[in-house]
Design a protein around this motif. Sequence first.
Motif, PDB file in Angstrom:
ATOM      1  N   LYS A 105     -11.741 -14.324  -5.345  1.00 42.53           N
ATOM      2  CA  LYS A 105     -10.297 -14.511  -5.502  1.00 42.53           C
ATOM      3  C   LYS A 105      -9.489 -13.604  -4.580  1.00 42.53           C
ATOM      4  O   LYS A 105      -8.348 -13.902  -4.272  1.00 42.53           O
ATOM      5  CB  LYS A 105      -9.881 -14.215  -6.948  1.00 42.53           C
ATOM      6  CG  LYS A 105     -10.547 -15.070  -7.978  1.00 42.53           C
ATOM      7  CD  LYS A 105      -9.793 -16.323  -8.164  1.00 42.53           C
ATOM      8  CE  LYS A 105     -10.431 -17.128  -9.295  1.00 42.53           C
ATOM      9  NZ  LYS A 105      -9.835 -18.425  -9.393  1.00 42.53           N
ATOM     10  N   VAL A 106     -10.055 -12.495  -4.165  1.00 41.21           N
ATOM     11  CA  VAL A 106      -9.314 -11.494  -3.398  1.00 41.21           C
ATOM     12  C   VAL A 106      -9.184 -11.940  -1.946  1.00 41.21           C
ATOM     13  O   VAL A 106     -10.151 -12.369  -1.326  1.00 41.21           O
ATOM     14  CB  VAL A 106     -10.028 -10.127  -3.469  1.00 41.21           C
ATOM     15  CG1 VAL A 106      -9.325  -9.101  -2.614  1.00 41.21           C
ATOM     16  CG2 VAL A 106     -10.108  -9.661  -4.903  1.00 41.21           C
ATOM     17  N   SER A 107      -7.962 -11.845  -1.427  1.00 45.98           N
ATOM     18  CA  SER A 107      -7.729 -12.150  -0.020  1.00 45.98           C
ATOM     19  C   SER A 107      -6.571 -11.297   0.482  1.00 45.98           C
ATOM     20  O   SER A 107      -5.714 -10.875  -0.281  1.00 45.98           O
ATOM     21  CB  SER A 107      -7.406 -13.632   0.175  1.00 45.98           C
ATOM     22  OG  SER A 107      -6.151 -13.932  -0.381  1.00 45.98           O
ATOM     23  N   ALA A 108      -6.569 -11.048   1.759  1.00 47.89           N
ATOM     24  CA  ALA A 108      -5.497 -10.274   2.391  1.00 47.89           C
ATOM     25  C   ALA A 108      -4.838 -11.135   3.457  1.00 47.89           C
ATOM     26  O   ALA A 108      -4.703 -10.742   4.609  1.00 47.89           O
ATOM     27  CB  ALA A 108      -6.053  -8.994   2.981  1.00 47.89           C
ATOM     28  N   ALA A 129      -1.148 -11.822  -9.124  1.00 49.69           N
ATOM     29  CA  ALA A 129      -2.562 -12.131  -8.899  1.00 49.69           C
ATOM     30  C   ALA A 129      -3.422 -10.879  -9.036  1.00 49.69           C
ATOM     31  O   ALA A 129      -4.516 -10.925  -9.610  1.00 49.69           O
ATOM     32  CB  ALA A 129      -2.744 -12.750  -7.522  1.00 49.69           C
ATOM     33  N   GLY A 130      -2.930  -9.763  -8.536  1.00 50.90           N
ATOM     34  CA  GLY A 130      -3.689  -8.517  -8.654  1.00 50.90           C
ATOM     35  C   GLY A 130      -3.871  -8.083 -10.094  1.00 50.90           C
ATOM     36  O   GLY A 130      -4.967  -7.686 -10.505  1.00 50.90           O
ATOM     37  N   TYR A 131      -2.794  -8.162 -10.869  1.00 48.85           N
ATOM     38  CA  TYR A 131      -2.903  -7.792 -12.278  1.00 48.85           C
ATOM     39  C   TYR A 131      -3.747  -8.794 -13.064  1.00 48.85           C
ATOM     40  O   TYR A 131      -4.431  -8.421 -14.020  1.00 48.85           O
ATOM     41  CB  TYR A 131      -1.525  -7.645 -12.914  1.00 48.85           C
ATOM     42  CG  TYR A 131      -0.856  -6.337 -12.578  1.00 48.85           C
ATOM     43  CD1 TYR A 131      -1.446  -5.133 -12.914  1.00 48.85           C
ATOM     44  CD2 TYR A 131       0.359  -6.305 -11.916  1.00 48.85           C
ATOM     45  CE1 TYR A 131      -0.849  -3.929 -12.610  1.00 48.85           C
ATOM     46  CE2 TYR A 131       0.971  -5.111 -11.600  1.00 48.85           C
ATOM     47  CZ  TYR A 131       0.359  -3.923 -11.951  1.00 48.85           C
ATOM     48  OH  TYR A 131       0.954  -2.733 -11.645  1.00 48.85           O
ATOM     49  N   ALA A 132      -3.707 -10.061 -12.688  1.00 51.43           N
ATOM     50  CA  ALA A 132      -4.541 -11.056 -13.369  1.00 51.43           C
ATOM     51  C   ALA A 132      -6.020 -10.780 -13.117  1.00 51.43           C
ATOM     52  O   ALA A 132      -6.842 -10.848 -14.041  1.00 51.43           O
ATOM     53  CB  ALA A 132      -4.178 -12.464 -12.904  1.00 51.43           C
ATOM     54  N   ILE A 133      -6.357 -10.439 -11.887  1.00 49.39           N
ATOM     55  CA  ILE A 133      -7.750 -10.136 -11.564  1.00 49.39           C
ATOM     56  C   ILE A 133      -8.192  -8.850 -12.257  1.00 49.39           C
ATOM     57  O   ILE A 133      -9.293  -8.762 -12.802  1.00 49.39           O
ATOM     58  CB  ILE A 133      -7.929 -10.066 -10.036  1.00 49.39           C
ATOM     59  CG1 ILE A 133      -7.823 -11.472  -9.461  1.00 49.39           C
ATOM     60  CG2 ILE A 133      -9.246  -9.420  -9.652  1.00 49.39           C
ATOM     61  CD1 ILE A 133      -7.828 -11.534  -7.967  1.00 49.39           C
ATOM     62  N   PHE A 134      -7.313  -7.850 -12.261  1.00 53.54           N
ATOM     63  CA  PHE A 134      -7.632  -6.594 -12.945  1.00 53.54           C
ATOM     64  C   PHE A 134      -7.835  -6.814 -14.439  1.00 53.54           C
ATOM     65  O   PHE A 134      -8.788  -6.305 -15.033  1.00 53.54           O
ATOM     66  CB  PHE A 134      -6.521  -5.569 -12.700  1.00 53.54           C
ATOM     67  CG  PHE A 134      -6.702  -4.298 -13.458  1.00 53.54           C
ATOM     68  CD1 PHE A 134      -7.688  -3.398 -13.097  1.00 53.54           C
ATOM     69  CD2 PHE A 134      -5.889  -3.997 -14.536  1.00 53.54           C
ATOM     70  CE1 PHE A 134      -7.861  -2.219 -13.801  1.00 53.54           C
ATOM     71  CE2 PHE A 134      -6.053  -2.829 -15.242  1.00 53.54           C
ATOM     72  CZ  PHE A 134      -7.041  -1.935 -14.874  1.00 53.54           C
ATOM     73  N   SER A 135      -6.951  -7.578 -15.063  1.00 58.08           N
ATOM     74  CA  SER A 135      -7.071  -7.791 -16.507  1.00 58.08           C
ATOM     75  C   SER A 135      -8.280  -8.656 -16.853  1.00 58.08           C
ATOM     76  O   SER A 135      -8.874  -8.482 -17.920  1.00 58.08           O
ATOM     77  CB  SER A 135      -5.789  -8.405 -17.065  1.00 58.08           C
ATOM     78  OG  SER A 135      -5.545  -9.652 -16.476  1.00 58.08           O
TER      79      SER A 135
END
Length: 133
Positions: free
Chosen positions: A38-41, A61-67
């Motif tokens: 899911k991670v992209s830059a 998106a970052g918080y969704a992946i972290f959670s």
Amino acid sequence: MGGCVKAPRIRSKNLISIIFCEANAIYGIIIAVILINKVSASGYVDGNLRPDYDIASMYFAGYAIFSAGLSVGLSNITSGLSVGICGSSCALSDAQNGELFAKMLIAQIFASALGIYGIIIGIIVSNFGQFPN
């Protein structure tokens, strides 16, 4: 006195709780593979953020992946602790009475199901973690 000292026949039955805990490790690997994809830059050009890039969606998106990772991790810790406690009591009760093993195995399966619920929640939450292009 330990259960295996009192009844050496339960030595192999004690491995069931270890197998259930290994399943929790596999759940962690599965969610790690899902989340790393899911991670992209894609919002960076020459090391700088594009001016038209949606930063709010990036944070979401970052918080969704972290959670998602946090929910799977915490549920696996809880599942591992409950399987360990239940496995210990299962071994001791089986040493006392051999007929109780099947009944206690059901309790271990329910304790192990906490990890499955965690990975289901993690997959659902990770679906919201799409980084903008």
